[in-house]
Design an enzyme around this catalytic site. Structure first.
Site, short mmCIF file in Angstrom:
data_model
loop_
_atom_site.label_atom_id
_atom_site.label_comp_id
_atom_site.label_asym_id
_atom_site.label_seq_id
_atom_site.Cartn_x
_atom_site.Cartn_y
_atom_site.Cartn_z
CG HIS A 24 -2.13 -0.78 1.09
ND1 HIS A 24 -3.00 -0.56 0.06
CD2 HIS A 24 -2.64 -1.78 1.82
CE1 HIS A 24 -4.00 -1.41 0.17
NE2 HIS A 24 -3.81 -2.18 1.23
CB CYS A 43 -1.60 -5.65 -29.38
SG CYS A 43 -1.31 -7.34 -29.89
C1 PEP Z 1 3.35 -10.07 -29.88
O1 PEP Z 1 3.85 -11.16 -30.16
O2 PEP Z 1 3.60 -9.00 -30.49
C2 PEP Z 1 2.41 -9.98 -28.75
C3 PEP Z 1 1.77 -8.85 -28.49
O3 PEP Z 1 2.26 -11.08 -27.98
P1 PEP Z 1 3.27 -11.48 -26.79
O4 PEP Z 1 4.29 -10.36 -26.70
O5 PEP Z 1 2.47 -11.65 -25.58
O6 PEP Z 1 3.85 -12.76 -27.31
#
Ligand code: PEP
Ligand code: MG
Length: 616
Positions: free
Chosen positions: A225, A545
């Site tokens: 905390h 991502c």
């Molecule tokens: C990736 O491979 O770009 C991805 C987002 O997955 P991870 O990094 O979890 O393998």
């Protein structure tokens, strides 16, 4: 004439002793709250609360009960005052700290702790302070003991925090019963850095962030905390730096770097100059980012870009909420399976997903089903015999991601059921990792629909339309068959980390070949372009991502390739947003066309670095 040399003038020796400037020393601890502080040391320690009365006579039970009630009333007053003081803090700090103080206040109400204390006074004739100390420790120890079996690292951290709360309230009661003074921050000079062996959450709540420059302690860690509070207060802090509190004297000058986790005692002139620059840069950046948080991610020519956060651990939730991200674009669920001996059941998983979905307040959450394999080792899966003890000879090309889930449908079904149950609380999308062909998506969808039918039969409340089922594009095979996959999947999420590794045949974590790992290699960019265009043609949402999505230098190029959605580490959101707001889509598209004509990664890197600059 003979020259007479003058008598050598005896050099006057200084009588003052030569004092070497104190040597610079660096201590390394846990970085818990970013920012750089330079200032004089202010040390505080708390006078010990001594318990001298241990037992009472039966005739004194009522009087002892009255002493306890008085200490409870006094503690309640102190905590009420502490809570009242929070109103001077920024809103975000208040909303994080207030629940903790409320928990303390609840604990001195009709709680298990107070009931236990009264019992010890009445039945075993302990003095009130002895009864409080013994009962609080017994409850805390029992809480910690439950954290041994089958719990995730996050569960354990949460139990440790609960145990600390009980101990903390026990100490407050004992202090009030024995009239021991509380630690005081009254003498804290403006701009000082607080050094202490340990700092309790209630102490942290007493700190005035407008006067305090930083904090360094010998005990404590990221998930406690105290760390949460210091982050909420925005005070640069390093906890758990062994030996630091004993090495400093009041007034010594130190530099605390709460992002790097270092404390420099007696900094040299060079260190000080660098630190001063870093302080200014950090303050400017923080102001800029705070302003950016409320602004839309909109280009100069009014195109809205979706910026979302990647989620690895629940501890990131507050940072995600404050980053300006609109939802979670990649929730990696591996954390749920790690650091535990058994595979989490449907209820446990559903509860975790629900907490995250609720915390996002209506913004979408993309939950990726378990991506085991490659470098991601999970003990609980080997213990349950779901995956072999001995790794494949080539794990990155073996039983990874969706391959394992289709081979072990019970694992897949449990996770899908938990995600579907969480979808009743807010918008969710389901993401499949390591897809390489359309058959995998079809099979996964059959299982997904079967699980949904079963849940409905069981009477679970599910959304009328099932959450979209999308796929990671993270292998060259998937990228090159993106047109076929776009017919099967509801959305694409381009995982540039694995896509780069598999395209260039370079291990992501292998330092010997690290310089070959290059997301700007034209082959990687071409695969991203091909997959993006396939999705756009089929009007399927597509986002990035992998780490490329959070690199602001690459944002114009990716936007130029047609991407309008990125998911990244929460800390990258303001930087990427800043770039989005400073560019026009047409410029990005022209730039991307020029980049895609290149074959040399070094040239591409130079172009990317020069984007938006004169001649770039
Ligand atoms: C990736 O491979 O770009 C991805 C987002 O997955 P991870 O990094 O979890 O393998
Ligand atoms: Mg991946």
């Amino acid at each position: 004439m003979k020259r007479v040399d003058p008598e050598p003038v005896p050099q006057r020796r200084s009588t003052r002793p030569v004092i070497d400037p104190p040597r610079e020393r660096t201590f390394v601890g846990i970085p818990v709250s970013p920012g750089i502080a330079i200032g004089p040391v202010f040390g505080t320690s708390e006078p010990k609360a001594e318990i001298t009365r241990f037992r009472i006579h039966a005739a004194d039970i009522a009087a002892e009960g009255a002493r306890l009630e008085a200490a409870i009333a006094q503690s309640r007053k102190q905590l009420g005052k502490l809570r009242g003081r929070l109103t001077v803090l920024p809103e975000e700090s208040q909303s994080e700290i207030a629940p903790l103080i409320d928990a303390y206040i609840r604990m001195i109400g009709p709680s298990r702790l107070i009931r236990g204390v009264k019992r010890r006074i009445e039945e075993t004739l302990l003095s009130a302070e002895n009864a409080v100390a013994t009962e609080a420790e017994a409850i805390a120890a029992a809480i910690v003991a439950t954290s041994d079996a089958g719990k995730t690292a996050e569960d354990k951290a949460s139990l440790r925090r609960q145990a600390d709360e009980v101990r903390e309230i026990g100490r407050r009661l004992v202090r009030n019963l024995t009239h021991a003074p509380f630690r005081s921050f009254a003498g804290l000079p403006d701009g000082a850095i607080l050094f202490s062996e340990a700092l309790r959450p209630a102490d942290a709540a007493l700190l005035d962030p407008s006067r305090l420059a930083g904090v360094a302690t010998e005990e404590g860690g990221t998930d406690g905390h105290t760390a949460v509070m210091l982050r909420a207060l925005g005070v640069p802090a390093v906890l758990g730096a062994a030996g630091v509190a004993h090495a400093v004297k009041p007034g010594d000058i130190v530099v605390v770097d709460g992002g790097a986790g270092t404390v420099v005692l007696n900094p040299s002139a060079i260190t000080l100059t660098a630190a001063r620059r870093a302080v200014t840069a950090f303050a400017r950046e923080r102001q800029r980012f705070a302003r950016l948080r409320r602004m839309p991610a909109e280009t100069e020519d009014r195109h809205i870009i979706e910026l979302q956060a990647n989620f690895e651990l629940p501890i990131e939730l507050p940072q995600i909420a404050q980053s300006g991200a609109v939802g979670i674009g990649l929730l990696r669920t591996e954390f749920l399976f790690m650091n535990r001996e058994t595979v989490p059941d449907e209820d446990t998983q559903a509860e975790t997903y629900r907490t995250v979905v609720e915390a996002m307040n209506g913004d979408p959450v993309t939950i990726r089903v378990l991506d085991w394999g490659g470098e991601k080792e999970i003990e609980a899966l080997s213990a349950a015999g779901i995956v072999p003890d001995v790794a494949d000879t080539n794990p990155a090309l073996g039983m990874r991601g969706i391959r394992l889930l289709l081979r072990r449908p019970e694992l897949f079904e449990t996770q899908l059921a938990a995600i579907l149950r969480a979808a009743a609380t807010g918008p969710v999308r389901v993401l499949l990792p390591m897809v390489t062909n359309v058959a995998e998506v079809r099979e996964a969808r059959e299982i997904y629909e079967r699980v949904a039918r079963r849940l409905r039969r069981r009477g679970e409340r599910l959304p009328d339309r099932l959450p979209p089922l999308g796929i990671m594009i993270e292998t060259p095979g998937a990228a090159l068959s993106a047109d076929a996959l776009a017919l099967e999947a509801d959305f694409f999420s381009i995982g540039t980390n694995d896509l780069t590794a598999y395209t260039l045949a370079v291990d992501r974590g292998e330092s010997d070949v690290a310089e070959l790992y290059d997301p700007l290699h034209p082959s990687v960019l071409r695969l991203i372009q091909f997959a993006t265009e396939a999705a756009l043609r089929m009007r399927k949402p597509v986002s990035v991502c992998g780490e490329m999505g959070g690199n602001p230098m690459l944002t114009p190029l990716l936007m130029g390739l047609g991407l309008r959605s990125f998911s990244m580490n929460a800390s990258a959101v303001p930087r990427v947003k800043q770039v989005v707001r400073s560019v026009g889509i047409d410029d990005c598209a022209r730039f991307a066309r020029r980049v895609m004509e290149q074959s040399d990664p070094a040239v591409i890197r130079a172009m990317v670095a020069g984007f938006g600059k004169p001649g770039g």
